[in-house]
Design a protein around this motif. Structure first.
Motif, PDB file in Angstrom:
ATOM      1  N   LEU A 121       0.853  -1.190   0.000  1.00 47.12           N
ATOM      2  CA  LEU A 121       0.000   0.000   0.000  1.00 47.12           C
ATOM      3  C   LEU A 121       0.887   1.237   0.000  1.00 47.12           C
ATOM      4  CD1 LEU A 121      -2.680  -0.995   2.667  1.00 47.12           C
ATOM      5  CD2 LEU A 121      -3.055  -0.778   0.201  1.00 47.12           C
ATOM      6  N   VAL A 122       0.594   2.179  -0.880  1.00 45.46           N
ATOM      7  CA  VAL A 122       1.311   3.452  -0.928  1.00 45.46           C
ATOM      8  C   VAL A 122       0.325   4.559  -0.556  1.00 45.46           C
ATOM      9  CG1 VAL A 122       2.672   5.049  -2.305  1.00 45.46           C
ATOM     10  CG2 VAL A 122       2.850   2.583  -2.724  1.00 45.46           C
ATOM     11  N   VAL A 123       0.639   5.288   0.521  1.00 48.90           N
ATOM     12  CA  VAL A 123      -0.236   6.344   1.040  1.00 48.90           C
ATOM     13  C   VAL A 123       0.474   7.678   0.847  1.00 48.90           C
ATOM     14  CG1 VAL A 123      -1.560   7.144   3.040  1.00 48.90           C
ATOM     15  CG2 VAL A 123      -0.987   4.711   2.804  1.00 48.90           C
ATOM     16  N   SER A 124      -0.224   8.668   0.310  1.00 47.18           N
ATOM     17  CA  SER A 124       0.404   9.984   0.126  1.00 47.18           C
ATOM     18  C   SER A 124      -0.592  11.089   0.469  1.00 47.18           C
ATOM     19  CB  SER A 124       0.925  10.156  -1.305  1.00 47.18           C
ATOM     20  OG  SER A 124      -0.117  10.017  -2.235  1.00 47.18           O
ATOM     21  N   PHE A 125      -0.086  12.123   1.104  1.00 51.18           N
ATOM     22  CA  PHE A 125      -0.902  13.298   1.430  1.00 51.18           C
ATOM     23  C   PHE A 125       0.016  14.442   1.809  1.00 51.18           C
ATOM     24  CE2 PHE A 125      -0.565  10.579   5.149  1.00 51.18           C
ATOM     25  CZ  PHE A 125      -0.162  11.431   6.156  1.00 51.18           C
ATOM     26  N   ALA A 126      -0.564  15.658   1.853  1.00 52.24           N
ATOM     27  CA  ALA A 126       0.200  16.858   2.220  1.00 52.24           C
ATOM     28  C   ALA A 126      -0.245  17.344   3.594  1.00 52.24           C
ATOM     29  CB  ALA A 126      -0.010  17.946   1.185  1.00 52.24           C
ATOM     30  N   MET A 127       0.725  17.919   4.339  1.00 54.47           N
ATOM     31  CA  MET A 127       0.449  18.496   5.652  1.00 54.47           C
ATOM     32  C   MET A 127       1.096  19.880   5.725  1.00 54.47           C
ATOM     33  SD  MET A 127       1.083  15.249   8.218  1.00 54.47           S
ATOM     34  CE  MET A 127       0.238  16.029   9.601  1.00 54.47           C
ATOM     35  N   ASP A 128       0.460  20.758   6.482  1.00 55.56           N
ATOM     36  CA  ASP A 128       1.116  22.047   6.684  1.00 55.56           C
ATOM     37  C   ASP A 128       2.029  21.962   7.905  1.00 55.56           C
ATOM     38  OD1 ASP A 128      -0.432  22.269   8.978  1.00 55.56           O
ATOM     39  OD2 ASP A 128      -1.884  23.650   8.072  1.00 55.56           O
ATOM     40  N   LYS A 185      -1.633  19.899  10.069  1.00 49.33           N
ATOM     41  CA  LYS A 185      -2.975  19.735   9.534  1.00 49.33           C
ATOM     42  C   LYS A 185      -2.894  19.146   8.123  1.00 49.33           C
ATOM     43  CE  LYS A 185      -7.187  22.302   8.424  1.00 49.33           C
ATOM     44  NZ  LYS A 185      -7.838  23.645   8.386  1.00 49.33           N
ATOM     45  N   ILE A 186      -3.758  18.147   7.846  1.00 43.74           N
ATOM     46  CA  ILE A 186      -3.826  17.548   6.511  1.00 43.74           C
ATOM     47  C   ILE A 186      -4.480  18.554   5.567  1.00 43.74           C
ATOM     48  CG2 ILE A 186      -4.790  15.671   5.123  1.00 43.74           C
ATOM     49  CD1 ILE A 186      -4.757  13.949   7.654  1.00 43.74           C
ATOM     50  N   VAL A 187      -3.799  18.892   4.475  1.00 42.89           N
ATOM     51  CA  VAL A 187      -4.289  19.934   3.569  1.00 42.89           C
ATOM     52  C   VAL A 187      -4.490  19.405   2.147  1.00 42.89           C
ATOM     53  CG1 VAL A 187      -3.335  21.831   4.924  1.00 42.89           C
ATOM     54  CG2 VAL A 187      -1.905  20.693   3.191  1.00 42.89           C
ATOM     55  N   SER A 188      -4.649  18.094   2.004  1.00 43.63           N
ATOM     56  CA  SER A 188      -4.922  17.501   0.691  1.00 43.63           C
ATOM     57  C   SER A 188      -5.748  16.237   0.897  1.00 43.63           C
ATOM     58  CB  SER A 188      -3.617  17.145  -0.031  1.00 43.63           C
ATOM     59  OG  SER A 188      -3.017  16.011   0.589  1.00 43.63           O
ATOM     60  N   ASP A 189      -6.254  15.718  -0.191  1.00 45.45           N
ATOM     61  CA  ASP A 189      -6.870  14.391  -0.109  1.00 45.45           C
ATOM     62  C   ASP A 189      -5.799  13.364   0.229  1.00 45.45           C
ATOM     63  OD1 ASP A 189      -9.340  15.388  -0.785  1.00 45.45           O
ATOM     64  OD2 ASP A 189      -9.087  14.997  -2.943  1.00 45.45           O
ATOM     65  N   ALA A 201      -6.084   8.034  11.815  1.00 49.35           N
ATOM     66  CA  ALA A 201      -4.843   7.776  12.549  1.00 49.35           C
ATOM     67  C   ALA A 201      -4.050   9.057  12.749  1.00 49.35           C
ATOM     68  CB  ALA A 201      -4.007   6.741  11.808  1.00 49.35           C
ATOM     69  N   VAL A 202      -4.025   9.928  11.727  1.00 45.49           N
ATOM     70  CA  VAL A 202      -3.289  11.191  11.840  1.00 45.49           C
ATOM     71  C   VAL A 202      -4.019  12.138  12.792  1.00 45.49           C
ATOM     72  CG1 VAL A 202      -2.419  13.197  10.594  1.00 45.49           C
ATOM     73  CG2 VAL A 202      -2.274  10.926   9.535  1.00 45.49           C
ATOM     74  N   LEU A 203      -5.335  12.215  12.691  1.00 45.70           N
ATOM     75  CA  LEU A 203      -6.112  13.126  13.541  1.00 45.70           C
ATOM     76  C   LEU A 203      -6.013  12.736  15.018  1.00 45.70           C
ATOM     77  CD1 LEU A 203      -9.325  13.599  11.346  1.00 45.70           C
ATOM     78  CD2 LEU A 203      -7.447  15.222  11.693  1.00 45.70           C
ATOM     79  N   ALA A 204      -5.723  11.465  15.273  1.00 44.63           N
ATOM     80  CA  ALA A 204      -5.608  11.015  16.664  1.00 44.63           C
ATOM     81  C   ALA A 204      -4.297  11.458  17.307  1.00 44.63           C
ATOM     82  CB  ALA A 204      -5.752   9.497  16.734  1.00 44.63           C
ATOM     83  N   LEU A 205      -3.346  11.914  16.512  1.00 44.25           N
ATOM     84  CA  LEU A 205      -2.061  12.355  17.045  1.00 44.25           C
ATOM     85  C   LEU A 205      -2.161  13.790  17.554  1.00 44.25           C
ATOM     86  CD1 LEU A 205       0.273  10.928  14.242  1.00 44.25           C
ATOM     87  CD2 LEU A 205      -0.185   9.908  16.481  1.00 44.25           C
ATOM     88  N   LYS A 206      -1.397  14.102  18.557  1.00 47.48           N
ATOM     89  CA  LYS A 206      -1.445  15.423  19.162  1.00 47.48           C
ATOM     90  C   LYS A 206      -0.043  15.996  19.339  1.00 47.48           C
ATOM     91  CE  LYS A 206      -5.911  14.996  19.756  1.00 47.48           C
ATOM     92  NZ  LYS A 206      -6.858  15.755  18.920  1.00 47.48           N
ATOM     93  N   GLY A 207       0.058  17.307  19.428  1.00 44.51           N
ATOM     94  CA  GLY A 207       1.280  18.004  19.818  1.00 44.51           C
ATOM     95  C   GLY A 207       2.473  17.670  18.962  1.00 44.51           C
ATOM     96  N   GLU A 208       3.585  17.330  19.622  1.00 39.71           N
ATOM     97  CA  GLU A 208       4.863  17.107  18.926  1.00 39.71           C
ATOM     98  C   GLU A 208       4.811  15.919  17.976  1.00 39.71           C
ATOM     99  OE1 GLU A 208       7.936  16.778  21.790  1.00 39.71           O
ATOM    100  OE2 GLU A 208       7.842  18.893  22.396  1.00 39.71           O
ATOM    101  N   ALA A 209       3.888  15.002  18.236  1.00 42.17           N
ATOM    102  CA  ALA A 209       3.786  13.829  17.361  1.00 42.17           C
ATOM    103  C   ALA A 209       3.507  14.236  15.922  1.00 42.17           C
ATOM    104  CB  ALA A 209       2.704  12.887  17.871  1.00 42.17           C
ATOM    105  N   VAL A 266       4.039   8.580   2.107  1.00 50.13           N
ATOM    106  CA  VAL A 266       4.756   9.730   1.550  1.00 50.13           C
ATOM    107  C   VAL A 266       4.044  10.999   2.032  1.00 50.13           C
ATOM    108  CG1 VAL A 266       5.547  10.906  -0.517  1.00 50.13           C
ATOM    109  CG2 VAL A 266       5.417   8.395  -0.483  1.00 50.13           C
ATOM    110  N   ILE A 267       4.765  11.822   2.810  1.00 47.87           N
ATOM    111  CA  ILE A 267       4.176  13.046   3.363  1.00 47.87           C
ATOM    112  C   ILE A 267       4.862  14.255   2.729  1.00 47.87           C
ATOM    113  CG2 ILE A 267       3.759  14.377   5.461  1.00 47.87           C
ATOM    114  CD1 ILE A 267       4.008  11.722   7.011  1.00 47.87           C
TER     115      ILE A 267
END
Length: 557
Positions: free
Chosen positions: A468-475, A479-483, A513-521, A553-554
């Protein structure tokens, strides 16, 4: 040379014991802290479905690092005896000794790897080699290749006869019969040990003469009056090549060689004067326009190898050779264990084109083995009369049966080592006294890597579980800023669970899974990748009962 206190003579297989192939045998002399070594053969085995992407496997010589290696002696030119030299040369770098035919092929293999300046000492059959405590006599044997040899290894603590691969052939097509006088002389002088081929220990009788195979091929090829004929055999078996050529000549057919190995072996045989005068061999391109009933192709690929000539012919992708209805293919070779499926597939593809097949099963006279059966082994033990029998070149069941057979023949002591077992042959009773590091190295992408290398481990995992290849953008704030895009490789879908829907669900799980992370994570990409991988593996387990490799891929904006 006199014996010194604490001197020992040991035998150490690092390959070839408990398997057929990948032979690497070591003889050591001296005290444990200061041994001198000679090596006999440095061969390969070949990959299978458990080693995706790996065609060549070589023995791991790590134990020999820093040891005093006086020389490497090659008994004959089969791949499982010389094929690892180009890959392990930088780790061994010891003087090489081989007969002229074997030396020619070793040079070619080394040059293919860019090793142009390696010196090889050519030793004639019947010659001798001085390797310090080891005085080696090169003894003429018969086998399914030119210039096969056994080695009488004389030391101050006794003589060992290392048979190499052999059979007893009173009528070889090329070369002379086994040097019975030399072997009998070893027995008369008192032979300490014989390290002997075990391949056909379960087969009664004799392997049969190469001349018998020639006669069978003459009869069969002569009976095929129409259509093209292709003959698949081991390129290394010069005698069989000669037999096919003589059969073709008697049948009024010209021969064309198909496959790189056929040309290489022919060049080696001509170089040392082992190739007889035959009609000019046609090129594949010349043969294309030759009348069908006047041509015979001598081909590589009798074991179903993907890139060999027969496989390309069966696929219809060979640039010059086409076989079809009315043509014939003769398999003048045995099935090597492990190749059954590949050979069956090759033969099915040929049959589907209308090609008529002939194998040793329906025409036993067209092939004979190159290894000794029980009657030949019985004769060898009668000549050599060793005190100790050390079976080699066989699976575990072969070695155990060989040891039992040797005891029946009156041999006083037997030892059946596994790779890595150090056998003390003298002084005192023979036995396993140590176990040293051993294993396999894989040739992967032109690199020699460890058996447990990460690349092959991942490839194996991917071959059964998918990717599985997962890709998305974060600021910068996490915060996830792409599909989130999830793509699957090697994962199934059907009407009930379409692959697209499954991947959409996985994208949702990745987002959760990403939304469940907080702070420095959210600033640590390794933590994010681990969380995504854990979530997707768990969901994949439910959907497919698989745990695929997950690559994340982030892109940071």
């Amino acid at each position: 040379m006199k014996t010194q206190q604490n001197d020992e003579l040991v035998f150490l297989p690092l390959g070839g014991s408990g398997e057929v192939g990948m032979n690497l045998n070591c003889y050591g002399y001296g005290p444990e802290s200061d041994r001198q070594w000679m090596l006999v053969d440095v061969g390969v085995t070949f990959g299978d479905s458990t080693t995706p992407g790996v065609d060549i496997i070589v023995p791991d010589p790590s134990f020999l690092a820093g040891e005093d290696i006086r020389g490497i002696v090659l008994t004959h030119a089969h791949e499982d005896h010389i094929g690892a030299l180009p890959w392990l040369w930088d780790r061994l770098k010891a003087p090489l000794y081989a007969t002229p035919f074997t030396a020619f092929l070793i040079r070619e293999k080394l040059r293919d790897r860019g090793l142009h300046d390696v010196k090889i000492h050519e030793v004639p059959v019947g010659g001798s080699i001085d390797l310090g405590p080891f005085q080696v006599e090169v003894i003429r044997m018969t086998h399914s290749i030119a210039e096969p040899t056994g080695l009488a290894i004389r030391t101050p603590l006794g003589t060992v006869f290392h048979t190499g691969d052999w059979k007893l052939d009173p009528r070889p097509v090329i070369g002379e019969p086994t040097d019975v006088e030399a072997i009998t002389r070893l027995g008369d002088q008192g032979l300490l040990a014989m390290v002997c081929d075990s391949t056909n220990v379960f087969v009664e009788g004799e392997a049969g003469s190469e001349t018998k195979a020639q006669e069978g091929l003459v009869d069969l090829i002569g009976a095929l009056k129409t259509g093209r004929i292709a003959v698949g055999c081991f390129a290394s078996n010069v005698a069989r090549m000669v037999s096919v050529m003589k059969a073709a000549e008697k049948a009024g057919r010209r021969v064309a060689l198909a496959g790189r190995s056929m040309h290489r072996i022919t060049a080696a045989a001509k170089h040392v004067g082992l190739f007889p005068e035959v009609d000019r061999i046609l090129s594949e391109e010349e043969a294309r326009v030759w009348p069908a009933d006047e041509i015979l192709y001598l081909c590589t690929g009798s074991q179903g190898e993907d890139r060999a000539a027969l496989s390309r012919i069966a696929n219809g992708t060979h640039p010059f050779i086409k076989l079809g209805l009315g043509d014939h293919c003769i398999f003048s070779s045995r099935v090597i264990p492990g190749n059954e499926l590949a050979i069956a597939d090759l033969q099915d593809r040929l049959a589907d084109r209308g090609v008529r097949l002939f194998t040793e099963k329906d025409h036993p006279s067209i092939h004979v083995s190159g290894h000794p059966c029980r009657d030949e082994m019985r004769q060898m033990y009668a000549w050599a009369r060793p005190r100790i029998a050390v079976p080699t070149h066989g699976m575990r069941r072969h070695l155990m049966e060989h040891a039992a057979f040797a005891r029946e023949l009156g041999v006083a002591e037997t030892v059946t080592p596994r790779n890595g077992d150090m056998v003390r042959l003298a002084p005192g009773p023979a036995g396993i006294v140590d176990e040293v590091p051993n294993g396999r190295l894989y040739v992967d992408g032109g690199m020699v890597v460890t058996e447990q290398g990460e690349a092959l481990r991942e490839r194996r995992h991917a071959s059964t579980n998918g990717v599985l290849v997962v890709s998305f953008a974060m600021d910068r704030r996490g915060k996830i800023v792409s599909d989130i895009d999830v793509r699957g490789i090697g994962l199934p879908g059907d009407e009930v669970t379409p692959l697209g829907e499954a991947l959409d669900e996985l994208a949702e799980r990745a987002e959760q899974a990403v939304l469940a992370l907080k702070g420095e994570a959210l600033e640590d990409e390794a933590v994010i990748e681990q969380a995504v991988a854990r979530a997707l593996k768990k969901t994949s387990q439910r959907i497919w009962d698989r745990r695929p490799i997950v690559e994340t891929v982030i892109l940071r904006l």
